[in-house]
Design a protein around this motif. Sequence first.
Motif, PDB file in Angstrom:
ATOM      1  N   ARG A   1      73.700 -21.878  -0.106  1.00  0.00           N
ATOM      2  CA  ARG A   1      73.493 -22.372   1.254  1.00  0.00           C
ATOM      3  C   ARG A   1      72.000 -22.582   1.480  1.00  0.00           C
ATOM      4  O   ARG A   1      71.170 -21.860   0.927  1.00  0.00           O
ATOM      5  CB  ARG A   1      74.015 -21.351   2.281  1.00  0.00           C
ATOM      6  CG  ARG A   1      75.425 -20.840   2.005  1.00  0.00           C
ATOM      7  CD  ARG A   1      76.499 -21.845   2.361  1.00  0.00           C
ATOM      8  NE  ARG A   1      76.605 -22.062   3.787  1.00  0.00           N
ATOM      9  CZ  ARG A   1      77.257 -21.240   4.626  1.00  0.00           C
ATOM     10  NH1 ARG A   1      77.806 -20.136   4.180  1.00  0.00           N
ATOM     11  NH2 ARG A   1      77.350 -21.524   5.919  1.00  0.00           N
ATOM     12  N   LYS A   2      71.659 -23.553   2.294  1.00  0.00           N
ATOM     13  CA  LYS A   2      70.263 -23.829   2.589  1.00  0.00           C
ATOM     14  C   LYS A   2      69.984 -23.580   4.061  1.00  0.00           C
ATOM     15  O   LYS A   2      70.756 -24.010   4.930  1.00  0.00           O
ATOM     16  CB  LYS A   2      69.889 -25.263   2.220  1.00  0.00           C
ATOM     17  CG  LYS A   2      68.392 -25.551   2.382  1.00  0.00           C
ATOM     18  CD  LYS A   2      67.976 -26.820   1.657  1.00  0.00           C
ATOM     19  CE  LYS A   2      66.463 -27.007   1.731  1.00  0.00           C
ATOM     20  NZ  LYS A   2      65.981 -28.162   0.974  1.00  0.00           N
ATOM     21  N   ILE A   3      68.895 -22.864   4.338  1.00  0.00           N
ATOM     22  CA  ILE A   3      68.504 -22.581   5.712  1.00  0.00           C
ATOM     23  C   ILE A   3      67.197 -23.310   5.983  1.00  0.00           C
ATOM     24  O   ILE A   3      66.173 -23.059   5.340  1.00  0.00           O
ATOM     25  CB  ILE A   3      68.302 -21.058   5.926  1.00  0.00           C
ATOM     26  CG1 ILE A   3      69.603 -20.308   5.629  1.00  0.00           C
ATOM     27  CG2 ILE A   3      67.840 -20.783   7.345  1.00  0.00           C
ATOM     28  CD1 ILE A   3      69.462 -18.807   5.692  1.00  0.00           C
TER      29      ILE A   3
ATOM     30  N   ASP B   1      78.861 -23.658   8.604  1.00  0.00           N
ATOM     31  CA  ASP B   1      77.499 -24.145   8.761  1.00  0.00           C
ATOM     32  C   ASP B   1      77.201 -24.281  10.247  1.00  0.00           C
ATOM     33  O   ASP B   1      78.095 -24.486  11.072  1.00  0.00           O
ATOM     34  CB  ASP B   1      77.321 -25.498   8.069  1.00  0.00           C
ATOM     35  CG  ASP B   1      77.323 -25.380   6.543  1.00  0.00           C
ATOM     36  OD1 ASP B   1      77.010 -24.280   6.051  1.00  0.00           O
ATOM     37  OD2 ASP B   1      77.647 -26.368   5.872  1.00  0.00           O
ATOM     38  N   GLY B   2      75.945 -24.174  10.601  1.00  0.00           N
ATOM     39  CA  GLY B   2      75.589 -24.284  12.004  1.00  0.00           C
ATOM     40  C   GLY B   2      74.238 -23.671  12.250  1.00  0.00           C
ATOM     41  O   GLY B   2      73.491 -23.345  11.320  1.00  0.00           O
ATOM     42  N   PHE B   3      73.885 -23.494  13.507  1.00  0.00           N
ATOM     43  CA  PHE B   3      72.573 -22.995  13.894  1.00  0.00           C
ATOM     44  C   PHE B   3      72.571 -21.469  13.955  1.00  0.00           C
ATOM     45  O   PHE B   3      73.412 -20.861  14.618  1.00  0.00           O
ATOM     46  CB  PHE B   3      72.154 -23.569  15.247  1.00  0.00           C
ATOM     47  CG  PHE B   3      71.839 -25.030  15.197  1.00  0.00           C
ATOM     48  CD1 PHE B   3      70.597 -25.469  14.752  1.00  0.00           C
ATOM     49  CD2 PHE B   3      72.781 -25.980  15.578  1.00  0.00           C
ATOM     50  CE1 PHE B   3      70.303 -26.830  14.696  1.00  0.00           C
ATOM     51  CE2 PHE B   3      72.490 -27.343  15.521  1.00  0.00           C
ATOM     52  CZ  PHE B   3      71.252 -27.762  15.074  1.00  0.00           C
TER      53      PHE B   3
ATOM     54  N   LYS C   1      78.228 -18.686   9.453  1.00  0.00           N
ATOM     55  CA  LYS C   1      78.941 -17.580   8.814  1.00  0.00           C
ATOM     56  C   LYS C   1      78.686 -17.580   7.314  1.00  0.00           C
ATOM     57  O   LYS C   1      78.655 -18.638   6.675  1.00  0.00           O
ATOM     58  CB  LYS C   1      80.433 -17.660   9.089  1.00  0.00           C
ATOM     59  CG  LYS C   1      80.827 -17.317  10.521  1.00  0.00           C
ATOM     60  CD  LYS C   1      82.330 -17.190  10.665  1.00  0.00           C
ATOM     61  CE  LYS C   1      82.707 -16.759  12.076  1.00  0.00           C
ATOM     62  NZ  LYS C   1      84.162 -16.519  12.209  1.00  0.00           N
ATOM     63  N   PHE C   2      78.534 -16.382   6.763  1.00  0.00           N
ATOM     64  CA  PHE C   2      78.382 -16.168   5.333  1.00  0.00           C
ATOM     65  C   PHE C   2      79.466 -15.196   4.867  1.00  0.00           C
ATOM     66  O   PHE C   2      80.088 -14.503   5.676  1.00  0.00           O
ATOM     67  CB  PHE C   2      77.011 -15.553   5.011  1.00  0.00           C
ATOM     68  CG  PHE C   2      75.836 -16.422   5.367  1.00  0.00           C
ATOM     69  CD1 PHE C   2      75.282 -17.287   4.435  1.00  0.00           C
ATOM     70  CD2 PHE C   2      75.266 -16.369   6.632  1.00  0.00           C
ATOM     71  CE1 PHE C   2      74.192 -18.081   4.754  1.00  0.00           C
ATOM     72  CE2 PHE C   2      74.177 -17.152   6.970  1.00  0.00           C
ATOM     73  CZ  PHE C   2      73.638 -18.012   6.025  1.00  0.00           C
TER      74      PHE C   2
ATOM     75  N   ALA D   1      70.115 -15.788  10.679  1.00  0.00           N
ATOM     76  CA  ALA D   1      71.339 -16.550  10.433  1.00  0.00           C
ATOM     77  C   ALA D   1      72.476 -15.592  10.109  1.00  0.00           C
ATOM     78  O   ALA D   1      72.282 -14.569   9.460  1.00  0.00           O
ATOM     79  CB  ALA D   1      71.148 -17.544   9.286  1.00  0.00           C
ATOM     80  N   GLY D   2      73.637 -15.955  10.567  1.00  0.00           N
ATOM     81  CA  GLY D   2      74.830 -15.171  10.284  1.00  0.00           C
ATOM     82  C   GLY D   2      75.391 -14.526  11.522  1.00  0.00           C
ATOM     83  O   GLY D   2      74.680 -13.887  12.302  1.00  0.00           O
TER      84      GLY D   2
END
Length: 317
Positions: free
Chosen positions: A311-313, A278-280, A285-286, A269-270
């Motif tokens: 944030r939750k992944i 937020d997104g896939f 973005k962080f 992620a990122g």
Amino acid sequence: MDRIFKLSISSLGTGQSISFARPRRLTSLLLLAAIFVIGAAGVAVAQAPVVRVETLAGTGQAGLADGNRQVGQLNRPHGLAIDGRGNVYVSDRGNHAIRVVAPNGDIRTLAGTEGPALSAQFNQPYGIALSPDEKILYIADYLNHAIRALDVGTRRVTTLAGNGKSGFANGKGDQAQFNQPYNVKIDARGRLYVPDQNNHAIRRVEPDGTVSTIAGTGQSGFAGGKAAESRFNNPTGLIVAADGTIYVADRNNHRIRIISAAGEVSTIAGEGTEGFLDGFGPAAKFNRPIDIVLTADGSLVVSEENNHRLRKILLTR
């Protein structure tokens, strides 16, 4: 405001609590995130919970004082660990000390600069981890470039790995070198994992003090693939899953990385530039992700410094 706050959440007759160290502002979003994490751990939250925030320890003034919640003082509390009896161990960064806070809020000093009985010294202790048997507290002694071990029973402090000088070297005990170890986590076998911030590497410390490099070349950058050829940029947090997978908060790359049990590094992620989206996976973005925990349902929760969010992944297999 140098305090430890306790968030108590009761729902359908079930009580749960979370402790926060020095929150600047406990926003409604943070409350919802905390409730969401507890819900993921199996607590029923179908009905609106009753939420109450209270001070567990600290007067709000920076200082070093043992005692009850009316007089006990902390100074920039940082890393936290908790035992089965509800005692919270605190790396009291500003006091260069290790403190313990009882469930009733009483503070006492376990180790640090407090006279002959507590002659051990630290320099900006950051992360801490409690051994599975709750007998040893491991400390990432940030500016001493070392991993320390505190015997909770005898209060004796030893240096497990590192020699007080910054550097990048594998080896046993004082032959090994770190460069600002930011955090420390422990697996079920008692092995420690350290995001070695200024070495841009992930290190592992065996119970006997032998240090090896799991991933990273020692140079900052961004590269995946084989662990020995991978690059990170100031990693500050990580968590080890039961299957041996390591998830890394790659702070200045604004990404969440993964080190597989087979030794391959990839990004889950990122997008790589600071921001908030937020997104896939790589589209998200962080802004300076700091640390990671793994919830009971297998999701990740990430603390994010500059976006002031959790944030939750959601992981899919």
